[in-house]
Design a protein around this motif. Structure first.
Motif, PDB file in Angstrom:
ATOM      1  N   ARG A 210      -8.492  24.085 112.126  1.00 53.24           N
ATOM      2  CA  ARG A 210      -7.086  23.662 112.146  1.00 53.24           C
ATOM      3  C   ARG A 210      -6.665  22.921 110.879  1.00 53.24           C
ATOM      4  N   ILE A 211      -7.549  22.820 109.910  1.00 46.69           N
ATOM      5  CA  ILE A 211      -7.253  22.130 108.656  1.00 46.69           C
ATOM      6  C   ILE A 211      -7.007  23.153 107.561  1.00 46.69           C
ATOM      7  N   VAL A 212      -6.052  22.856 106.682  1.00 47.67           N
ATOM      8  CA  VAL A 212      -5.748  23.742 105.559  1.00 47.67           C
ATOM      9  C   VAL A 212      -5.942  22.997 104.246  1.00 47.67           C
ATOM     10  N   GLY A 213      -6.645  23.670 103.315  1.00 54.90           N
ATOM     11  CA  GLY A 213      -6.857  23.125 101.984  1.00 54.90           C
ATOM     12  C   GLY A 213      -6.167  23.981 100.940  1.00 54.90           C
ATOM     13  N   PRO A 214      -6.437  23.721  99.653  1.00 55.00           N
ATOM     14  CA  PRO A 214      -5.767  24.464  98.583  1.00 55.00           C
ATOM     15  C   PRO A 214      -5.996  25.969  98.639  1.00 55.00           C
ATOM     16  N   LEU A 215      -7.162  26.408  99.107  1.00 56.84           N
ATOM     17  CA  LEU A 215      -7.465  27.844  99.145  1.00 56.84           C
ATOM     18  C   LEU A 215      -7.223  28.470 100.514  1.00 56.84           C
ATOM     19  N   SER A 216      -6.844  27.660 101.483  1.00 58.47           N
ATOM     20  CA  SER A 216      -6.782  28.154 102.863  1.00 58.47           C
ATOM     21  C   SER A 216      -5.722  29.226 103.069  1.00 58.47           C
ATOM     22  N   ALA A 217      -4.601  29.128 102.370  1.00 60.06           N
ATOM     23  CA  ALA A 217      -3.544  30.124 102.578  1.00 60.06           C
ATOM     24  C   ALA A 217      -4.067  31.534 102.295  1.00 60.06           C
ATOM     25  N   ARG A 218      -4.809  31.674 101.195  1.00 57.53           N
ATOM     26  CA  ARG A 218      -5.347  32.992 100.869  1.00 57.53           C
ATOM     27  C   ARG A 218      -6.463  33.396 101.825  1.00 57.53           C
ATOM     28  N   VAL A 219      -7.329  32.456 102.165  1.00 58.04           N
ATOM     29  CA  VAL A 219      -8.409  32.746 103.104  1.00 58.04           C
ATOM     30  C   VAL A 219      -7.839  33.163 104.458  1.00 58.04           C
ATOM     31  N   HIS A 220      -6.808  32.472 104.904  1.00 60.17           N
ATOM     32  CA  HIS A 220      -6.202  32.808 106.190  1.00 60.17           C
ATOM     33  C   HIS A 220      -5.495  34.158 106.134  1.00 60.17           C
TER      34      HIS A 220
ATOM     35  N   ILE B 221      -3.401  42.988  98.913  1.00 61.59           N
ATOM     36  CA  ILE B 221      -4.841  42.804  98.709  1.00 61.59           C
ATOM     37  C   ILE B 221      -5.303  43.838  97.690  1.00 61.59           C
ATOM     38  N   PRO B 222      -5.802  43.411  96.545  1.00 61.02           N
ATOM     39  CA  PRO B 222      -6.234  44.374  95.524  1.00 61.02           C
ATOM     40  C   PRO B 222      -7.286  45.337  96.066  1.00 61.02           C
ATOM     41  N   GLY B 223      -7.074  46.625  95.808  1.00 57.68           N
ATOM     42  CA  GLY B 223      -8.034  47.644  96.224  1.00 57.68           C
ATOM     43  C   GLY B 223      -7.971  48.032  97.675  1.00 57.68           C
ATOM     44  N   ALA B 224      -6.940  47.573  98.407  1.00 52.23           N
ATOM     45  CA  ALA B 224      -6.871  47.841  99.844  1.00 52.23           C
ATOM     46  C   ALA B 224      -6.085  49.103 100.181  1.00 52.23           C
ATOM     47  N   GLN B 225      -5.432  49.711  99.202  1.00 52.25           N
ATOM     48  CA  GLN B 225      -4.647  50.908  99.455  1.00 52.25           C
ATOM     49  C   GLN B 225      -5.276  52.131  98.806  1.00 52.25           C
TER      50      GLN B 225
ATOM     51  N   ARG C  43     -10.339  46.786 105.147  1.00 47.30           N
ATOM     52  CA  ARG C  43     -11.370  45.847 105.584  1.00 47.30           C
ATOM     53  C   ARG C  43     -12.324  45.487 104.439  1.00 47.30           C
ATOM     54  N   ARG C  44     -12.781  46.486 103.691  1.00 47.05           N
ATOM     55  CA  ARG C  44     -13.717  46.227 102.593  1.00 47.05           C
ATOM     56  C   ARG C  44     -13.077  45.352 101.517  1.00 47.05           C
ATOM     57  N   ALA C  45     -11.837  45.648 101.177  1.00 46.62           N
ATOM     58  CA  ALA C  45     -11.160  44.875 100.135  1.00 46.62           C
ATOM     59  C   ALA C  45     -10.963  43.424 100.570  1.00 46.62           C
ATOM     60  N   ALA C  46     -10.580  43.212 101.831  1.00 48.86           N
ATOM     61  CA  ALA C  46     -10.388  41.848 102.329  1.00 48.86           C
ATOM     62  C   ALA C  46     -11.707  41.091 102.372  1.00 48.86           C
ATOM     63  N   GLU C  47     -12.764  41.736 102.823  1.00 52.76           N
ATOM     64  CA  GLU C  47     -14.076  41.077 102.893  1.00 52.76           C
ATOM     65  C   GLU C  47     -14.592  40.742 101.501  1.00 52.76           C
ATOM     66  N   ASP C  48     -14.385  41.642 100.531  1.00 52.37           N
ATOM     67  CA  ASP C  48     -14.849  41.391  99.172  1.00 52.37           C
ATOM     68  C   ASP C  48     -14.159  40.166  98.574  1.00 52.37           C
ATOM     69  N   GLU C  49     -12.843  40.064  98.777  1.00 52.80           N
ATOM     70  CA  GLU C  49     -12.134  38.905  98.219  1.00 52.80           C
ATOM     71  C   GLU C  49     -12.481  37.625  98.972  1.00 52.80           C
ATOM     72  N   LEU C  50     -12.711  37.738 100.274  1.00 49.10           N
ATOM     73  CA  LEU C  50     -13.082  36.546 101.047  1.00 49.10           C
ATOM     74  C   LEU C  50     -14.350  35.899 100.514  1.00 49.10           C
ATOM     75  N   THR C  51     -15.295  36.707 100.073  1.00 45.13           N
ATOM     76  CA  THR C  51     -16.547  36.142  99.567  1.00 45.13           C
ATOM     77  C   THR C  51     -16.326  35.240  98.364  1.00 45.13           C
TER      78      THR C  51
END
Length: 286
Positions: free
Chosen positions: A168-178, A213-217, A236-244
């Motif tokens: 339930r906490i958001v930090g500087p990178l949370s918007a993109r992670v979420h 999301i880069p590479g998602a289309q 899914r692959r593009a989102a997982e790659d950026e999440l890492t």
């Protein structure tokens, strides 16, 4: 009387659709409530049908008038669930803090009935008042996300009180992670539908995610017969790659903020955030 039977039949159909939506969201508590209401509606239909059958001959003319009136002014379908429960369904699907506009869009795509963002304007304040008047009386509360620096309410982001504090906490990178996490969870929900013929609102929602999301289309040349191209596996692959790239740093920030919150805030503030006056003393930096 027949218009009442029609309304009950429509209600049962809506409840059945809502149960399927709740199943997609894996909301077992909501399924239980909907099944109970479906049983009550079925019993009401049975009683009304028996009453109509008994008066079939004597009330034939009245039924004709009622049917004509019902056709001229059809009743507006009842709302399936209170707004807070509709929001809970969506947040359970997304599993991340979300703004009212996104909640409304996801609800339109996956759940029965509409949920206008304007209905959520005062929802957070209502939830906090309910909690402070009777703490713990509800199985869950809709509460704001908390900022990682001030531990104060994050503007326009709703969460569920039963989530871990770190979630339930958001930090500087949370918007993109979420954003990336919600893309994955929406893709999961879409795959539980008929992926060969996704409902248009679901498809449009996923395409908007893929476009950001880069590479998602897939290449435009491979676009489908309806709208922009969509490849769930590629998304899914593009989102997982950026999440890492972001998850470790974001998790560290939120974990540290949660530890501070537990040591500095009371139970109510852990849900709804510290006051503006006290927030200055809760900063993570001098």
């Amino acid at each position: 009387m027949h218009e009442h039977l029609d309304a009950l039949e429509e209600r049962m159909q809506q409840l059945q659709q809502a149960m399927r939506r709740a199943q997609l969201a894996r909301d077992n508590e909501q399924i239980k409530q909907l099944r109970s209401e479906l049983g009550r509606t079925q019993r009401a239909w049975d009683a009304l049908f028996a009453q109509a059958e008994e008066g079939e001959e004597s009330n034939a003319s009245d039924r004709g008038e009622n049917n004509a009136s019902a056709q001229e002014t059809p009743a507006e379908p009842p709302t399936l669930l209170p707004a807070r429960e509709q929001v809970h369904q969506v947040l359970t699907l997304l599993a991340v803090p979300a703004a009212p506009k996104l909640i409304s869009t996801v609800h339109e795509a996956f759940f029965a009935g509409g949920l206008a963002p304007s209905r959520l304007t005062s929802l957070r304040r209502d939830e906090e008042r309910s909690y402070r008047s009777a703490p713990g009386a509800r199985p869950y509360y809709l509460c704001p996300a908390l900022t990682s620096d001030l531990l104060s309410p994050a503007r326009g982001l709703l969460t569920v009180s039963t989530w871990p504090l770190e979630q339930r906490i958001v930090g500087p990178l949370s918007a993109r992670v979420h954003f990336l996490t919600s893309a994955l969870n929406i893709a999961d929900a879409a795959e539980r539908l008929d992926t060969a013929a996704l409902p248009l609102p679901v498809r449009q929602l996923l395409v908007r995610y893929a476009q950001n999301i880069p590479g998602a289309q897939p290449p435009i040349a491979h676009s489908g017969p309806v709208g922009a191209p969509l490849d769930l596996a590629l998304l899914r692959r593009a989102a997982e790659d950026e999440l890492t790239l972001h998850t470790a740093s974001d998790t560290t920030t939120r974990t540290q903020a949660a530890a501070r919150a537990r040591s500095q805030l009371d139970t109510a503030a852990l849900l709804f955030g510290g006051s503006f006056q006290s927030a200055r003393g809760l900063r993570s930096v001098p």
